[in-house]
Design an enzyme around this catalytic site. Structure first.
Site, PDB file in Angstrom:
ATOM      1  N   CYS A 331      38.330  27.266  30.602  1.00  0.00           N
ATOM      2  CA  CYS A 331      39.650  27.890  30.596  1.00  0.00           C
ATOM      3  C   CYS A 331      40.743  26.822  30.655  1.00  0.00           C
ATOM      4  O   CYS A 331      40.742  25.954  31.544  1.00  0.00           O
ATOM      5  CB  CYS A 331      39.787  28.845  31.781  1.00  0.00           C
ATOM      6  SG  CYS A 331      41.332  29.789  31.769  1.00  0.00           S
ATOM      7  N   CYS A 417      57.070  48.521  38.694  1.00  0.00           N
ATOM      8  CA  CYS A 417      55.899  48.362  39.562  1.00  0.00           C
ATOM      9  C   CYS A 417      56.001  46.991  40.219  1.00  0.00           C
ATOM     10  O   CYS A 417      56.377  46.015  39.567  1.00  0.00           O
ATOM     11  CB  CYS A 417      54.615  48.487  38.744  1.00  0.00           C
ATOM     12  SG  CYS A 417      53.116  48.251  39.713  1.00  0.00           S
ATOM     13  N   ILE A 418      55.697  46.913  41.486  1.00  0.00           N
ATOM     14  CA  ILE A 418      55.805  45.652  42.212  1.00  0.00           C
ATOM     15  C   ILE A 418      54.590  45.500  43.114  1.00  0.00           C
ATOM     16  O   ILE A 418      54.106  46.478  43.699  1.00  0.00           O
ATOM     17  CB  ILE A 418      57.117  45.595  43.019  1.00  0.00           C
ATOM     18  CG1 ILE A 418      57.299  44.214  43.665  1.00  0.00           C
ATOM     19  CG2 ILE A 418      57.200  46.703  44.039  1.00  0.00           C
ATOM     20  CD1 ILE A 418      58.684  44.006  44.238  1.00  0.00           C
ATOM     21  N   GLN A 427      54.304  37.383  54.438  1.00  0.00           N
ATOM     22  CA  GLN A 427      54.774  35.999  54.463  1.00  0.00           C
ATOM     23  C   GLN A 427      56.154  35.855  53.809  1.00  0.00           C
ATOM     24  O   GLN A 427      56.622  34.740  53.592  1.00  0.00           O
ATOM     25  CB  GLN A 427      53.771  35.082  53.749  1.00  0.00           C
ATOM     26  CG  GLN A 427      52.390  35.081  54.378  1.00  0.00           C
ATOM     27  CD  GLN A 427      51.419  34.199  53.620  1.00  0.00           C
ATOM     28  OE1 GLN A 427      51.799  33.155  53.081  1.00  0.00           O
ATOM     29  NE2 GLN A 427      50.153  34.599  53.559  1.00  0.00           N
ATOM     30  N   GLU A 451      61.915  52.153  40.533  1.00  0.00           N
ATOM     31  CA  GLU A 451      61.422  53.425  40.005  1.00  0.00           C
ATOM     32  C   GLU A 451      60.597  54.156  41.061  1.00  0.00           C
ATOM     33  O   GLU A 451      59.820  53.542  41.792  1.00  0.00           O
ATOM     34  CB  GLU A 451      60.574  53.165  38.756  1.00  0.00           C
ATOM     35  CG  GLU A 451      60.122  54.409  38.019  1.00  0.00           C
ATOM     36  CD  GLU A 451      59.386  54.097  36.732  1.00  0.00           C
ATOM     37  OE1 GLU A 451      58.625  54.957  36.263  1.00  0.00           O
ATOM     38  OE2 GLU A 451      59.574  52.984  36.199  1.00  0.00           O
TER      39      GLU A 451
END
Length: 554
Positions: A331, A417-418, A427, A451
């Site tokens: 990767c 969205c969170i 933290q 939202e």
């Protein structure tokens, strides 16, 4: 004899046309057969007729003889793998339908009408599933409402209880819920009564008394008992929780466990979660092993494993440690795709377009669903922008959290969205993400709002952020008259969110037909003391470090 011969000759192909070769073959066979074989053929035909009538009575089952050549898809998107999803009881449905329409055949089979219809296969209960807890017989349920369980969340033995104890606790909770409640006085001016009622005050005092009565420390014997329990059972049993906290808090925790177990049981009954097997329990993400909270619609071949291995940079998911190790060797990703729009110290934020980096954003949504309850979109990521926060070290940029935002939001939502990853929770990173979303709204010269509906943790984080913003504004405000509209324009917070926060802080009062904002100095002093104690840290967003212009078309 001619009548029976005609019944066999009526057969047709699955497309509704007569198959001449098979018809000729049947004619030849019938002419050579003896009379002793004919009743046997009649019994087979009656069985087909019964199955055809049963399939007509249940229209939700799809027959093989229909014109749709492709098999129906299951809710997971895969072809059905069992008879419970596809009725294959009749070898030729069109042949059975033509028989069912013949009145002579219906008259000859009237004696079969009293027989019970066949039950569909998925109605039978699956007793082959077993609870994964060692030594458990799968009997009982943590909620006390079910006779069996198939997952650790509903296992009484895992929670150091018996099935009878769970039933007793359930009956106690039901009695407590059935107690008559005194109706509260209703008033259309809800903001007039902001002080707690006398009942709420008494309840708060009782809770404080119960919490004061808890033991400050565990005796040596109990500590040894707890350690012995942990060593003998390991992760296969819940740790002993008695005397660690107050009885009130422990009972609240038990109620929450029972409610969560009941919700999972409902999902299992609805088919959204397979009985104990189709839910990812842990993921290996970078140097962390994370326990999941909710079900995520990963492909079934991955979800049934129970443990998933995810690359922390490109977010690809794999089946084993070996595959992950080989992937990490190849990767080349060390940070999220997209443009880096913010950097201060080790904290960076990348703007990722859901249309340009579709696979990455879909994998991010699937990962987020493991820790979010209300998230519903996983694959339709093209209309969204994703702002991914990372923390950099010598190995790369590690995912801290993210929030998504519609490119064109009709209601000016600045967050769809969170999520903050579990290893970075508590933290200050969640507040940084919220602050960054409002910073973008300020640059766009818009008023933003998240939202709805918000998750439980999201609602707590937003209320804490709005409280801090308002108290800071009050602390720096030197005028005599304050306006909610001015607060909204300066902070980019929606006026509705400002009003709800002022109400929760008891800083909004209705007096002489007007709503007045009260400047509570005690709350401001308490906030200032916390700010001073916290000191200067890097868990704040610096507007000068933002290098971003609003995308075109927004």
């Amino acid at each position: 004899m001619p009548r029976r011969r005609q019944r066999v000759h009526v057969g047709s192909g699955s497309d509704g046309t007569e198959d001449s070769d098979s018809s000729a073959e049947r004619e030849q066979t019938n002419s050579s057969e003896s009379d002793g074989n004919m009743p046997k053929r009649t019994r087979l035909t009656r069985a087909s007729l019964r199955l055809s009538q049963s399939s007509q009575d249940t229209p939700d089952v799809k027959r093989v003889g229909d014109h749709d050549e492709s098999p129906p898809l299951t809710p997971t998107g895969n072809a059905p793998s069992s008879e419970s999803e596809l009725d294959i009881s009749s070898p030729n449905a069109s042949h059975d339908e033509s028989l069912a329409k013949d009145p002579a055949l219906r008259d000859s089979d009237k004696d079969l009408s009293h027989r019970p219809k066949r039950r569909r296969c998925h109605e039978t209960y699956n007793f082959n599933m077993k609870c994964p807890t060692p030594g458990c017989n799968s009997l009982g349920h943590l909620t006390g409402k079910h006779e069996r369980h198939f997952a650790v969340s509903g296992c009484p033995l895992y929670h150091n209880l018996s099935a009878d104890e769970c039933k007793v606790k359930a009956s106690t909770r039901e009695k407590h819920e059935e107690e008559p409640k005194v109706p509260e006085e209703s008033n259309r001016h809800a903001t007039r009564h902001q002080t707690p009622t006398s009942k709420q005050t008494r309840y708060k005092e009782q809770v404080n008394e119960m919490r004061k009565g808890r033991n400050s420390g565990l005796p040596k014997e109990q500590k040894e008992k707890y350690m012995e329990h942990r060593q003998s059972h390991g992760n296969t049993r819940e740790p002993l929780l008695e005397n660690i906290t107050s009885e009130y808090d422990l009972e609240l925790f038990r109620k929450a466990q029972a409610r969560a177990s009941e919700d999972l049981e409902k999902l299992r009954i609805q088919g959204q979660i397979t009985e104990g097997s189709n839910m990812i329990k842990t993921i290996l993400f970078g140097r962390y092993e994370l326990d999941t909270w909710y079900h995520s619609p990963y492909p079934e071949e991955y979800a049934r494993l129970g443990r998933l291995y995810v690359c922390e940079f490109c977010l690809k998911y794999m089946k084993s440690q070996t595959i992950l190790r080989r992937h990490m060797a190849k990767c080349v990703w060390k940070h999220p795709p997209g443009d880096e729009v913010y950097r201060k110290g080790a904290i960076s934020v990348f703007e990722v377009d859901g249309k340009k980096n579709k696979i990455y954003c879909q994998n991010l949504c699937l990962l987020a669903k493991l820790f979010l309850d209300h998230k519903t979109l996983y694959y339709d990521v093209e209309p969204f922008l994703f702002y991914v926060m990372t923390e950099a070290d010598n190995t790369g940029c590690h995912l801290v959290g993210y929030f998504s935002k519609e490119k064109n939001s009709f209601l000016n939502y600045n967050v769809s969205c969170i999520l903050t990853m579990p290893q970075y929770m508590r933290q200050g990173y969640g507040k940084m993400l919220i602050d960054f979303s409002y910073l973008l709204s300020k640059v766009e010269e818009k008023v933003g709002s998240p939202e709805r509906p918000l998750s439980d943790l999201g609602l707590i984080s937003y209320r804490s952020y709005w409280k801090e913003v308002l108290l800071r504004y009050m602390y720096n405000f030197q005028g005599k008259e304050i306006s909610i509209k001015e607060i909204s324009q300066e902070t980019a917070v929606n006026p509705v969110d400002i009003v709800s926060t002022l109400q929760s802080l008891q800083m909004l009062k209705y007096w002489k037909g007007k709503h007045l904002v009260l400047k509570r100095q005690d709350l401001i002093d308490e906030w200032k003391a916390k700010e001073t104690k916290r000191g200067s840290n890097n868990k704040t967003i610096d507007p000068n470090s933002l290098k971003w212009t609003p995308p075109k078309g927004t």
